[in-house]
Design a protein around this motif. Structure first.
Motif, mmCIF file in Angstrom:
data_model
loop_
_atom_site.group_PDB
_atom_site.id
_atom_site.type_symbol
_atom_site.label_atom_id
_atom_site.label_comp_id
_atom_site.label_asym_id
_atom_site.label_seq_id
_atom_site.Cartn_x
_atom_site.Cartn_y
_atom_site.Cartn_z
ATOM 1 N N LEU A 50 0.975 -1.196 -0.020
ATOM 2 C CA LEU A 50 -0.045 0.075 0.079
ATOM 3 C C LEU A 50 0.901 1.244 0.137
ATOM 4 O O LEU A 50 1.071 1.558 1.240
ATOM 5 C CB LEU A 50 -0.870 -0.123 1.321
ATOM 6 C CG LEU A 50 -2.154 -1.102 1.066
ATOM 7 C CD1 LEU A 50 -2.625 -1.254 2.677
ATOM 8 C CD2 LEU A 50 -2.895 -0.948 0.298
ATOM 9 N N THR A 51 1.043 2.065 -1.203
ATOM 10 C CA THR A 51 2.043 2.868 -1.421
ATOM 11 C C THR A 51 1.526 4.375 -1.166
ATOM 12 O O THR A 51 2.338 5.388 -1.421
ATOM 13 C CB THR A 51 2.719 3.018 -2.793
ATOM 14 O OG1 THR A 51 1.982 2.742 -3.709
ATOM 15 C CG2 THR A 51 3.618 1.652 -2.606
ATOM 16 N N GLY A 52 0.099 4.426 -0.986
ATOM 17 C CA GLY A 52 -0.427 5.572 -0.500
ATOM 18 C C GLY A 52 0.053 6.513 0.410
ATOM 19 O O GLY A 52 0.297 7.695 0.477
ATOM 20 N N THR A 53 0.415 5.579 1.552
ATOM 21 C CA THR A 53 1.414 6.295 2.786
ATOM 22 C C THR A 53 2.643 6.611 2.326
ATOM 23 O O THR A 53 3.322 5.774 1.750
ATOM 24 C CB THR A 53 1.175 5.324 3.912
ATOM 25 O OG1 THR A 53 -0.034 4.838 4.141
ATOM 26 C CG2 THR A 53 1.808 5.986 5.299
ATOM 27 N N LYS A 54 3.027 8.069 2.567
ATOM 28 C CA LYS A 54 4.320 8.315 2.008
ATOM 29 C C LYS A 54 5.342 8.494 3.056
ATOM 30 O O LYS A 54 5.297 8.857 4.294
ATOM 31 C CB LYS A 54 4.215 9.983 1.231
ATOM 32 C CG LYS A 54 3.214 9.692 0.227
ATOM 33 C CD LYS A 54 3.641 8.819 -0.955
ATOM 34 C CE LYS A 54 2.284 8.797 -2.055
ATOM 35 N NZ LYS A 54 2.164 7.660 -2.627
ATOM 36 N N THR A 55 6.591 8.186 2.423
ATOM 37 C CA THR A 55 7.989 8.412 3.274
ATOM 38 C C THR A 55 8.360 9.882 3.186
ATOM 39 O O THR A 55 8.807 10.322 2.013
ATOM 40 C CB THR A 55 9.050 7.522 2.827
ATOM 41 O OG1 THR A 55 8.409 6.375 2.694
ATOM 42 C CG2 THR A 55 10.136 7.828 3.972
ATOM 43 N N GLY A 56 8.308 10.801 4.314
ATOM 44 C CA GLY A 56 8.673 12.296 4.051
ATOM 45 C C GLY A 56 10.085 12.420 4.707
ATOM 46 O O GLY A 56 11.073 12.017 4.233
ATOM 47 N N CYS A 57 9.992 12.891 5.955
ATOM 48 C CA CYS A 57 11.484 13.326 6.660
ATOM 49 C C CYS A 57 11.963 12.493 7.209
ATOM 50 O O CYS A 57 13.205 12.434 7.632
ATOM 51 C CB CYS A 57 10.835 14.563 7.676
ATOM 52 S SG CYS A 57 9.936 14.001 8.891
ATOM 53 N N GLY B 223 4.588 14.673 8.807
ATOM 54 C CA GLY B 223 3.505 14.066 8.695
ATOM 55 C C GLY B 223 2.797 13.253 7.486
ATOM 56 O O GLY B 223 1.688 12.820 7.284
ATOM 57 N N ALA B 224 3.607 13.186 6.517
ATOM 58 C CA ALA B 224 3.289 12.546 5.285
ATOM 59 C C ALA B 224 3.059 11.220 5.464
ATOM 60 O O ALA B 224 2.217 10.619 4.606
ATOM 61 C CB ALA B 224 4.436 12.585 4.199
ATOM 62 N N CYS B 225 3.482 10.530 6.503
ATOM 63 C CA CYS B 225 3.353 9.160 6.831
ATOM 64 C C CYS B 225 2.139 8.804 7.847
ATOM 65 O O CYS B 225 2.012 7.523 8.230
ATOM 66 C CB CYS B 225 4.716 8.462 7.360
ATOM 67 S SG CYS B 225 4.917 9.188 9.163
ATOM 68 N N THR B 226 1.218 9.786 7.859
ATOM 69 C CA THR B 226 0.308 9.733 9.011
ATOM 70 C C THR B 226 -0.821 8.711 8.412
ATOM 71 O O THR B 226 -1.328 8.572 7.376
ATOM 72 C CB THR B 226 -0.495 11.049 9.023
ATOM 73 O OG1 THR B 226 0.238 11.912 9.486
ATOM 74 C CG2 THR B 226 -1.657 10.957 10.076
ATOM 75 N N VAL B 227 -1.147 7.824 9.422
ATOM 76 C CA VAL B 227 -2.175 6.565 9.275
ATOM 77 C C VAL B 227 -3.264 6.722 10.538
ATOM 78 O O VAL B 227 -2.847 7.388 11.471
ATOM 79 C CB VAL B 227 -1.506 5.255 9.183
ATOM 80 C CG1 VAL B 227 -0.745 4.994 7.799
ATOM 81 C CG2 VAL B 227 -0.746 4.702 10.240
ATOM 82 N N LEU B 228 -4.330 6.111 10.538
ATOM 83 C CA LEU B 228 -5.054 6.072 11.611
ATOM 84 C C LEU B 228 -5.058 4.673 12.391
ATOM 85 O O LEU B 228 -5.114 3.648 11.856
ATOM 86 C CB LEU B 228 -6.469 6.264 11.223
ATOM 87 C CG LEU B 228 -7.010 7.745 10.678
ATOM 88 C CD1 LEU B 228 -8.427 7.736 10.284
ATOM 89 C CD2 LEU B 228 -6.556 8.780 11.439
ATOM 90 N N ILE B 229 -4.757 4.896 13.739
ATOM 91 C CA ILE B 229 -4.671 3.659 14.432
ATOM 92 C C ILE B 229 -5.906 3.789 15.424
ATOM 93 O O ILE B 229 -5.941 4.702 16.289
ATOM 94 C CB ILE B 229 -3.238 3.546 15.363
ATOM 95 C CG1 ILE B 229 -2.272 3.761 14.435
ATOM 96 C CG2 ILE B 229 -3.410 2.147 16.194
ATOM 97 C CD1 ILE B 229 -1.828 2.538 13.484
#
Lengths: 338, 160
Positions: free
Chosen positions: B34-41, B47-53
């Motif tokens: 699932l590559t929608g979640t991005k690697t940023g800093c 916050g580019a990698c934010t997901v909901l837990i």
């Protein structure tokens, strides 16, 4: 993708199991939300062989708060603490400090224990391995000198930046510390030993930016508790480069009591300035009258005397010392008049 | 060392063997795909990698995959149904809340987290909730408008 170093992750669900795991792995590191520790692991600053995740320990996830006392478990998240109605009502300085920590996602992840034991920071320390290697590392890792103070004779000046500690210190908090054979209580103030004095030898109770906690091997901070003082007004404020998410340039907690027109009790504590959170000494001399211009000037003098901000952040030390005084004066005035 | 990870990912139960030192971000991107979640800093600042837990926005670049055992994890791929965009996705699309798009999945997940716990946030609450996300293109004005539009769509019955 850069792989993390190998480590074993233990996820105990009871405090008993956590204590046993800690005793069995003396070289282990405790992890809460990981918002600081994971960054340091990713940058190659630390590489603990065992991580003990305490977020699943139910006993450590409780907040007991009413008008007489407050007890917070080490695995309570910062967002839970900041939003707790009884904490906001009776211990506003604690709720405000929690709400000022980092950004919203960090507060969802980060824990009270993690913030209290937050690693000290420095511009020569919180950098990539490549960056640190280019200047032969620093005292806090494997180097020989402190780049902030090259003539420091082995003393590290990394800065403590946790926001909860000063807030809780104005309320004379105690912490619970678990070890293999039981739990001991101690004043929160005694947890922090980062005095960073060049004129005296380092001991188990007098350390620096590198040895800044008095915890002994195998110990775990399990809770923090305070007793309410009737009539105490308290608040927290903090200056940072990026207001929505950042470590403090300086954070100040103030608690005071007023009787008629007189200030009768004043407690001030700082973070982001020294290698430990600093509870300001000598404030009793400022009490007894209205906090007028002269009293505020004396407060500023105490702050400048006891706050020892070094060039450990992007803002210079003298600026942080001035900011500390300004924040303290603002909070005292606001709380006294509220 | 590895652990058996059981979780609910985007509404579906899933079991994977994951190494202890695998970050949630790389579990999602490399192992699940699932590559929608991005690697940023890579350091918890953008916050580019934010997901909901369990509906709380968290940073997947600073979480170990093994630590979400038994939890509900939602990524940007969980939004929208049958080719229809969700309220927040439509907000960002229709109000031009996205330019280069790299930060957008993070902003969208922070916004979804906000609307799930507070369906009618004030302007200040929107700004506070997005305080952990960085966007270098839009200047944030369009992003705030996008979230406000999403609030209207959500009130009209579209899932956030």
């Amino acid at each position: 993708m850069q792989a993390l170093p190998e480590f074993e992750l233990l996820r105990p669900t009871t405090l008993d199991d956590a204590r046993k795991a800690r005793a069995a792995h003396p070289e282990s590191q405790i992890i809460g939300g990981g918002t600081d520790l994971m960054v340091n692991i990713r940058r190659g600053i630390v590489a603990p062989p065992v991580l003990i995740d305490l977020t699943g320990v139910a006993e450590l996830r409780k907040i007991n708060a009413d008008e007489t006392s407050l007890e917070i478990g080490a695995s309570v998240t910062l967002v839970e603490l900041a939003a707790h109605p009884q904490v906001i009502k009776h211990y506003p300085v604690v709720a405000e400090a929690a709400a000022h920590i980092a950004g919203p996602m960090h507060r969802n992840m980060g824990t009270v224990g993690g913030n209290l034991c937050l690693d000290t920071r420095c511009i020569f320390y919180n950098q990539s391995e490549w960056w640190r290697g280019a200047i032969h590392h620093c005292l806090k890792t494997t180097g020989d000198i402190c780049h902030v103070a090259p003539k420091s004779r082995g003393v590290c000046f990394a800065t403590f930046s946790g926001d909860l500690a000063p807030a809780l210190m104005t309320l004379d908090a105690e912490i619970g510390v678990a070890r293999a054979d039981g739990i001991r209580a101690m004043p929160l103030n005694a947890l922090y030993i980062g005095y960073a004095r060049q004129d005296e030898p380092q001991t188990a109770t007098r350390g620096d930016g590198k040895h800044f906690l008095s915890l002994r091997p195998g110990e775990i901070v399990t809770s923090v508790s305070v007793k309410n003082t009737p009539g105490l007004r308290s608040a927290y404020d903090k200056i940072r480069i990026r207001r929505s998410i950042e470590f403090p340039v300086c954070g100040v907690a103030v608690a005071l009591r007023r009787d008629g027109d007189a200030l009768i009790d004043l407690r001030v504590a700082f973070t982001g300035t020294n290698s430990r959170p600093v509870r300001l000494e000598g404030t009793a001399a400022l009490c007894g009258g209205t906090p007028d211009a002269r009293v505020l000037q004396d407060l500023d003098a105490l702050v400048r005397d006891q706050v020892m901000a070094m060039k450990t952040t992007f803002t210079p030390g003298h600026y942080r010392r001035r900011v500390a005084g300004v924040l303290a004066r603002r909070l005292v005035t606001r709380l006294f008049e509220s | 060392m590895a652990q058996l990870l059981q979780l609910t990912l985007n509404g579906r139960a899933r079991v994977d063997a994951v190494p202890d030192n695998l970050l949630l971000l790389y579990y999602l991107r490399e192992l699940v795909g699932l590559t929608g979640t991005k690697t940023g800093c890579d350091g918890g600042e953008c916050g580019a990698c934010t997901v909901l837990i369990d509906d709380e926005p968290r940073l997947s670049c600073l979480m170990l995959a093994a630590s979400v055992a038994g939890r509900r994890v939602d990524t940007v791929e969980s939004l929208g149904e049958d080719g229809q965009l969700s309220a927040v996705q439509r907000g960002f699309h229709e109000k031009l809340g996205s330019q280069c798009g790299y930060c957008t999945p993070g902003f969208i997940m922070s916004s979804v987290g906000l609307l799930r716990r507070n369906p009618r946030p004030t302007d200040d609450e929107i700004r506070a909730a997005l305080g952990g996300n960085i966007c270098r293109c839009t200047g944030y004005v369009k992003i705030i408008e996008a979230v406000k539009h999403a609030i209207e769509l959500h009130e009209a019955g579209v899932e956030p």
